[in-house]
Design an enzyme around this catalytic site. Structure first.
Site, PDB file in Angstrom:
ATOM      1  N   GLU A  69       0.835  -1.219   0.000  1.00  0.00           N
ATOM      2  CA  GLU A  69       0.000   0.000   0.000  1.00  0.00           C
ATOM      3  C   GLU A  69       0.862   1.258   0.000  1.00  0.00           C
ATOM      4  O   GLU A  69       0.498   2.275  -0.582  1.00  0.00           O
ATOM      5  CB  GLU A  69      -0.952   0.006   1.199  1.00  0.00           C
ATOM      6  CG  GLU A  69      -1.959  -1.143   1.218  1.00  0.00           C
ATOM      7  CD  GLU A  69      -2.768  -1.279  -0.072  1.00  0.00           C
ATOM      8  OE1 GLU A  69      -3.024  -0.260  -0.735  1.00  0.00           O
ATOM      9  OE2 GLU A  69      -3.114  -2.427  -0.420  1.00  0.00           O
ATOM     10  N   HIS A  72       1.791   2.148  -3.575  1.00  0.00           N
ATOM     11  CA  HIS A  72       0.757   2.956  -4.246  1.00  0.00           C
ATOM     12  C   HIS A  72       0.831   4.408  -3.754  1.00  0.00           C
ATOM     13  O   HIS A  72       0.767   5.345  -4.540  1.00  0.00           O
ATOM     14  CB  HIS A  72      -0.648   2.441  -3.887  1.00  0.00           C
ATOM     15  CG  HIS A  72      -0.988   1.094  -4.453  1.00  0.00           C
ATOM     16  ND1 HIS A  72      -0.918   0.812  -5.792  1.00  0.00           N
ATOM     17  CD2 HIS A  72      -1.448  -0.035  -3.847  1.00  0.00           C
ATOM     18  CE1 HIS A  72      -1.307  -0.453  -5.988  1.00  0.00           C
ATOM     19  NE2 HIS A  72      -1.626  -0.982  -4.830  1.00  0.00           N
TER      20      HIS A  72
HETATM   21 ZN   LIG Z   1      -2.531  -2.823  -4.516  1.00  0.00          ZN
END
Ligand SMILES: [Zn+2]
Length: 241
Positions: A69, A72
């Site tokens: 995460e 991202h």
């Molecule tokens: Zn992802």
């Protein structure tokens, strides 16, 4: 997702929330590692050792999802997209963007960053596990790294399936967006593909349950329902004009 935050902390300037539903997945992973995975790869060790390794594996899994995460989030922030926060919950993690990426390229890069991090982590754990094993430092620790290698590669591949709202579905939407030059149309197509994949996963889960693999079957089924609902609600935001 209950929306109950268990723990909240900041890392690299991101707000990280651990939803209470995460406890369930942590317990399930620890349990399945302690009763299946580690007894089969380390049969000579005690149940206590298997449970300790299971808990270590679950911690590593948690860190792996968090870093996915973060991947991202760091790329999104690089494009000037604010990050509302990162939440880890029962089906994994979500990096909540303040607004949608502004170009197909941004969407592509933000979506690809997560699986890319998972692949890198997979390679890293593979290398570490191999080193620890060949140097005879600790066979159990090498087994934990081997599990983390496998799980990160699975995470990378599963997330690359072109089924919205998975990362692969976002990559697919970015490509459609570029081709159609129409964000709404690209989203509808990607969401339809996502719902189609979810039906396939439901059927797979049902088949698994039929074969007597209750936990993995139920798990596939629940993930499919979650993906289906997410794809459907996003598609509803972009109705055909
Ligand atoms: Zn992802």
């Amino acid at each position: 997702m209950g929306g109950n935050t268990l723990i909240e902390f900041r890392m690299l300037g991101f707000d990280i929330k651990l939803d209470t539903s995460w406890l369930f997945i942590a317990a399930l992973i620890t349990w399945s590692l302690a009763t299946r995975w580690f007894p089969s790869v380390l049969p000579g060790y005690s149940p206590i050792a298997h449970w300790v390794l299971g808990a270590l594996g679950a911690c590593g899994f948690f860190i792996s999802i968090l870093l996915h995460e973060m991947g991202h989030s760091v790329v999104a922030r690089g494009y000037g997209i604010p990050i509302k926060g990162i939440t880890l919950f029962i089906f994994g993690g979500i990096a909540e963007l303040g607004h949608n990426p502004k170009t197909p390229k941004q969407e592509f890069m933000v979506a690809a960053a997560g699986p890319f991090v998972s692949f890198l982590l997979g390679l890293l754990f593979f290398g570490l596990g191999g080193m620890i094993q060949s140097a005879h430092i600790s066979i159990p620790l090498a087994a934990v790294f081997h599990y983390l290698f496998v799980i990160n590669i699975i995470l990378a591949i599963f997330n690359l399936v072109p089924a919205f709202p998975l990362d692969g579905g976002r990559i697919f939407r970015a490509v459609l967006w570029k081709g159609f030059n129409d964000y709404g149309k690209a989203t509808r197509w990607a969401a339809k593909t996502g719902m189609f994949f979810a039906y396939g996963l439901m059927a797979w889960g049902a088949w698994d349950i039929f074969l007597g693999h209750y936990i993995s079957g139920m798990w596939s089924f629940f993930i499919a329902i979650f993906l289906h609902n997410a794809a459907k609600s996003i598609a509803a935001h972009y109705p055909k004009k």
